[in-house]
Design a protein around this motif. Structure first.
Motif, PDB file in Angstrom:
ATOM      1  N   GLY A 173     -39.475   7.864  -0.864  1.00  0.00           N
ATOM      2  CA  GLY A 173     -39.227   7.679   0.562  1.00  0.00           C
ATOM      3  C   GLY A 173     -37.870   7.060   0.846  1.00  0.00           C
ATOM      4  O   GLY A 173     -37.162   7.492   1.759  1.00  0.00           O
ATOM      5  N   LEU A 174     -37.492   6.044   0.084  1.00  0.00           N
ATOM      6  CA  LEU A 174     -36.201   5.411   0.302  1.00  0.00           C
ATOM      7  C   LEU A 174     -35.053   6.359  -0.010  1.00  0.00           C
ATOM      8  O   LEU A 174     -34.028   6.367   0.689  1.00  0.00           O
ATOM      9  N   THR A 175     -35.217   7.177  -1.063  1.00  0.00           N
ATOM     10  CA  THR A 175     -34.172   8.146  -1.397  1.00  0.00           C
ATOM     11  C   THR A 175     -34.018   9.183  -0.289  1.00  0.00           C
ATOM     12  O   THR A 175     -32.889   9.514   0.117  1.00  0.00           O
ATOM     13  N   ALA A 176     -35.153   9.709   0.199  1.00  0.00           N
ATOM     14  CA  ALA A 176     -35.095  10.691   1.281  1.00  0.00           C
ATOM     15  C   ALA A 176     -34.495  10.082   2.541  1.00  0.00           C
ATOM     16  O   ALA A 176     -33.675  10.717   3.233  1.00  0.00           O
ATOM     17  N   TRP A 177     -34.868   8.841   2.869  1.00  0.00           N
ATOM     18  CA  TRP A 177     -34.323   8.180   4.059  1.00  0.00           C
ATOM     19  C   TRP A 177     -32.833   7.947   3.926  1.00  0.00           C
ATOM     20  O   TRP A 177     -32.074   8.156   4.882  1.00  0.00           O
ATOM     21  N   LEU A 178     -32.380   7.552   2.731  1.00  0.00           N
ATOM     22  CA  LEU A 178     -30.960   7.294   2.525  1.00  0.00           C
ATOM     23  C   LEU A 178     -30.150   8.585   2.653  1.00  0.00           C
ATOM     24  O   LEU A 178     -29.095   8.605   3.309  1.00  0.00           O
ATOM     25  N   ILE A 179     -30.648   9.677   2.045  1.00  0.00           N
ATOM     26  CA  ILE A 179     -29.942  10.960   2.149  1.00  0.00           C
ATOM     27  C   ILE A 179     -29.897  11.432   3.602  1.00  0.00           C
ATOM     28  O   ILE A 179     -28.865  11.888   4.095  1.00  0.00           O
ATOM     29  N   TRP A 180     -31.031  11.321   4.289  1.00  0.00           N
ATOM     30  CA  TRP A 180     -31.101  11.739   5.695  1.00  0.00           C
ATOM     31  C   TRP A 180     -30.127  10.932   6.556  1.00  0.00           C
ATOM     32  O   TRP A 180     -29.445  11.473   7.421  1.00  0.00           O
ATOM     33  N   THR A 181     -30.026   9.630   6.308  1.00  0.00           N
ATOM     34  CA  THR A 181     -29.131   8.770   7.083  1.00  0.00           C
ATOM     35  C   THR A 181     -27.673   9.091   6.800  1.00  0.00           C
ATOM     36  O   THR A 181     -26.854   9.172   7.720  1.00  0.00           O
ATOM     37  N   VAL A 182     -27.328   9.256   5.537  1.00  0.00           N
ATOM     38  CA  VAL A 182     -25.936   9.552   5.175  1.00  0.00           C
ATOM     39  C   VAL A 182     -25.505  10.905   5.731  1.00  0.00           C
ATOM     40  O   VAL A 182     -24.390  11.051   6.261  1.00  0.00           O
ATOM     41  N   VAL A 183     -26.401  11.916   5.632  1.00  0.00           N
ATOM     42  CA  VAL A 183     -26.070  13.237   6.175  1.00  0.00           C
ATOM     43  C   VAL A 183     -25.845  13.152   7.680  1.00  0.00           C
ATOM     44  O   VAL A 183     -24.911  13.751   8.230  1.00  0.00           O
ATOM     45  N   GLY A 184     -26.694  12.412   8.393  1.00  0.00           N
ATOM     46  CA  GLY A 184     -26.522  12.251   9.831  1.00  0.00           C
ATOM     47  C   GLY A 184     -25.235  11.522  10.182  1.00  0.00           C
ATOM     48  O   GLY A 184     -24.562  11.870  11.163  1.00  0.00           O
ATOM     49  N   TRP A 185     -24.876  10.524   9.364  1.00  0.00           N
ATOM     50  CA  TRP A 185     -23.625   9.796   9.613  1.00  0.00           C
ATOM     51  C   TRP A 185     -22.419  10.710   9.417  1.00  0.00           C
ATOM     52  O   TRP A 185     -21.473  10.684  10.225  1.00  0.00           O
ATOM     53  N   ILE A 186     -22.434  11.538   8.381  1.00  0.00           N
ATOM     54  CA  ILE A 186     -21.324  12.464   8.139  1.00  0.00           C
ATOM     55  C   ILE A 186     -21.250  13.498   9.256  1.00  0.00           C
ATOM     56  O   ILE A 186     -20.155  13.849   9.729  1.00  0.00           O
TER      57      ILE A 186
END
Length: 239
Positions: free
Chosen positions: A33-46
């Motif tokens: 869950g933390l990995t998926a949340w981190l990837i989702w957040t970074v992609v949204g920031w980019i």
């Protein structure tokens, strides 16, 4: 003489079993869950950083909305656009015209007071990160540090060259000794090659050992590859 029977272990209560199952499930779900949340957040920031810079005529979000009529925020379009743009720029930069343009742009930016300091510092950081991505450590090793008899894990970078090797009589190697639990910081040491003990474990396994502060050993299920266990003081006394 008949030995007394060993009493059976006490049965675990319902809430104790429930707590154990919850912690086990949490250990499985939390990293995913933390990995998926981190990837989702970074992609949204980019996406939020890249898409506003794209002209409206070429913005993929606006093009999809215009041709399909669906106003859907597809996360990842900014990342994909950034990757394609970076590949195109890299392809152009490898050519003669691209190298000439980059050289001219560098000289132009470096001629501006104030901007020159910021640009040169950022360029050096990026060049260092890219070069580290292309070159990895050769092997993991053991060295005696900070004094003889105490061993530390390090990573072999390269054989010493130039003035470093010329100033010493022995063959030297450059090693990086990371710190725990942050292996990105550490010490650069030049050590005689004969004082370095090469390890069979991979660099990744050695990094895990450093990050975990010695709690995660490589190949724990294979006794032939697992690190030797030091005898306890009681065993030494018995021998």
């Amino acid at each position: 003489m008949q030995l007394p029977e060993t009493p059976p272990p006490p049965k675990r209560g319902f809430f104790s079993s429930l707590r154990t199952n919850f912690l086990t499930g949490l250990a499985v779900i939390a990293p995913i869950g933390l990995t998926a949340w981190l990837i989702w957040t970074v992609v949204g920031w980019i996406d939020g950083w890249v898409l506003p810079f794209i002209p409206s005529a070429y913005n993929p979000v606006l093009l999809i909305r215009e041709y399909t009529g669906i106003a859907v925020d597809i996360r990842g379009l900014g990342v994909a656009t950034f990757l394609v743009f970076t590949v195109i720029v890299g392809w152009i930069a490898k050519g003669l015209i691209g190298r000439s343009m980059i050289k001219w742009a560098d000289s132009l930016v470096l001629s501006i007071p104030g901007v020159r300091t910021i640009y040169s510092g950022l360029k050096q950081i990026v060049d260092t990160v890219v070069s580290q991505g292309e070159r990895n450590f050769d092997k993991a090793c053991l060295v005696q540090y900070p004094r003889k008899g105490i061993w530390a894990i390090a990573f072999i970078s390269t054989n010493a060259k130039g003035e470093i090797q010329a100033q010493t009589e022995k063959e030297m190697v450059s090693i990086f000794m990371p710190t725990t639990p942050n292996p990105t910081s550490g010490f650069l040491l030049f050590v005689p090659k004969e004082d370095v003990t090469i390890l069979e474990m991979t660099v990744e396994d050695a990094a895990k050992l450093v990050i975990s502060a010695g709690l995660v050993y490589p190949n724990p299920d294979d006794p032939s590859k697992a690190p030797a266990v030091l005898p306890s003081p009681a065993q030494d006394a018995a021998e």
